[in-house]
Design an enzyme around this catalytic site. Structure first.
Site, PDB file in Angstrom:
ATOM      1  N   SER A  31     -44.894  30.040 -19.985  1.00  0.00           N
ATOM      2  CA  SER A  31     -45.640  29.990 -18.716  1.00  0.00           C
ATOM      3  C   SER A  31     -44.694  29.839 -17.532  1.00  0.00           C
ATOM      4  O   SER A  31     -43.585  29.320 -17.658  1.00  0.00           O
ATOM      5  CB  SER A  31     -46.627  28.820 -18.737  1.00  0.00           C
ATOM      6  OG  SER A  31     -47.549  28.980 -19.788  1.00  0.00           O
TER       7      SER A  31
HETATM    8  N1  SAM Z   1     -47.592  26.500 -23.364  1.00  0.00           N
HETATM    9  C1  SAM Z   1     -46.725  27.630 -23.557  1.00  0.00           C
HETATM   10  C2  SAM Z   1     -45.397  27.465 -22.883  1.00  0.00           C
HETATM   11  O1  SAM Z   1     -45.257  26.552 -22.074  1.00  0.00           O
HETATM   12  O2  SAM Z   1     -44.509  28.268 -23.184  1.00  0.00           O
HETATM   13  C3  SAM Z   1     -47.402  28.907 -23.115  1.00  0.00           C
HETATM   14  C4  SAM Z   1     -47.674  29.739 -24.272  1.00  0.00           C
HETATM   15  S1  SAM Z   1     -48.394  31.304 -24.153  1.00  0.00           S
HETATM   16  C5  SAM Z   1     -48.862  31.592 -22.493  1.00  0.00           C
HETATM   17  C6  SAM Z   1     -49.931  31.004 -25.017  1.00  0.00           C
HETATM   18  C7  SAM Z   1     -49.772  30.602 -26.464  1.00  0.00           C
HETATM   19  O3  SAM Z   1     -51.064  30.308 -26.974  1.00  0.00           O
HETATM   20  C8  SAM Z   1     -49.174  31.665 -27.383  1.00  0.00           C
HETATM   21  O4  SAM Z   1     -48.069  31.141 -28.047  1.00  0.00           O
HETATM   22  C9  SAM Z   1     -50.313  31.989 -28.346  1.00  0.00           C
HETATM   23  O5  SAM Z   1     -49.885  32.349 -29.645  1.00  0.00           O
HETATM   24  C10 SAM Z   1     -51.096  30.693 -28.325  1.00  0.00           C
HETATM   25  N2  SAM Z   1     -52.490  30.776 -28.744  1.00  0.00           N
HETATM   26  C11 SAM Z   1     -53.411  31.723 -28.476  1.00  0.00           C
HETATM   27  N3  SAM Z   1     -54.593  31.398 -29.036  1.00  0.00           N
HETATM   28  C12 SAM Z   1     -54.415  30.198 -29.670  1.00  0.00           C
HETATM   29  C13 SAM Z   1     -55.243  29.331 -30.433  1.00  0.00           C
HETATM   30  N4  SAM Z   1     -56.539  29.600 -30.685  1.00  0.00           N
HETATM   31  N5  SAM Z   1     -54.707  28.203 -30.918  1.00  0.00           N
HETATM   32  C14 SAM Z   1     -53.412  27.876 -30.717  1.00  0.00           C
HETATM   33  N6  SAM Z   1     -52.571  28.669 -30.010  1.00  0.00           N
HETATM   34  C15 SAM Z   1     -53.066  29.802 -29.490  1.00  0.00           C
END
Ligand code: SAM
Length: 204
Positions: free
Chosen positions: A51
């Site tokens: 992010s």
């Molecule tokens: N918090 C992260 C960072 O600071 O880098 C941002 C990560 S990215 C924008 C969103 C993440 O959410 C991805 O790694 C994706 O695989 C995960 N994701 C999507 N759906 C999800 C779910 N139902 N449960 C857990 N993780 C999920």
């Protein structure tokens, strides 16, 4: 970074300090390290992104943490948001659905000596009932609506922050649960996140 965040309206001193301390370049693939301090989401593999610092700052500020809280994060990704939270609360439980990213995040947390973050593998839209209730919850992938299990697992007086709305464009919302269990919603910013995929998100 801190001056730019302050110029963008981030006021919470603890949040600014935390963002100033986290080495974002250590969470990126080598090819993107030189862009680590841009206000941009950047690729981390598996089609996912780290992010942008301003979104992490706005989300963290909206959680209004004082230091004693247990916080749930949905969407570990690079662990950037989780590490920022580790400076602001007592304990972070973070859930990632992709095994390769969960493993990579655990390695990054160990390498950086972060000890108060637990990484869980699974569908974060279902929350993690064994550690509930949570004082605060942050969702870092975009879903159609705030997943009902997360609202159930939020403590009274707690705050949930996350991007909700259509897949191409969401609104970062802050939802507060008051002492009687009523929910109050407030929009923070327009944003666009990768998809929240799961039982209470989008279908894979
Ligand atoms: N918090 C992260 C960072 O600071 O880098 C941002 C990560 S990215 C924008 C969103 C993440 O959410 C991805 O790694 C994706 O695989 C995960 N994701 C999507 N759906 C999800 C779910 N139902 N449960 C857990 N993780 C999920």
């Amino acid at each position: 970074m801190v001056a730019q965040l302050a110029a963008r309206g981030v006021r919470d001193r603890r949040v600014l300090e935390a963002l100033g301390q986290v080495e974002r370049h250590r969470l990126l693939p080598e090819a993107f390290e030189h862009r680590a301090y841009e206000f941009q989401a950047l690729p981390i593999g598996e089609g996912q992104t780290i992010s942008s610092p301003d979104i992490v700052a706005l989300s963290s500020e909206a959680l209004a943490l004082r230091g004693h809280e247990t916080v749930l994060e949905v969407g570990t990704g690079s662990a950037y948001q989780a590490i920022v939270l580790s400076h602001l609360c007592a304990r972070v439980i973070t859930i990632e659905r992709l095994p390769a990213l969960a493993r990579q995040a655990r390695q990054a947390l160990d390498a950086l000596g972060v000890r108060n973050v637990a990484v869980c593998l699974g569908d974060g839209t279902r929350g993690r009932v064994e550690y509930a209730p949570y004082d605060a919850i942050v969702v870092t992938a975009g879903g159609p609506v705030a997943p009902p299990p997360l609202l159930d697992q939020l403590a009274r007086g707690g705050r949930l922050v996350g991007p909700f709305g259509p897949m191409q464009a969401q609104r970062l919302l802050r939802i507060e649960k008051d002492a009687s269990g009523q929910l109050q919603e407030q929009a923070i910013a327009d944003c666009r996140f990768v998809a929240l995929i799961g039982e209470y998100g989008w279908q894979a």
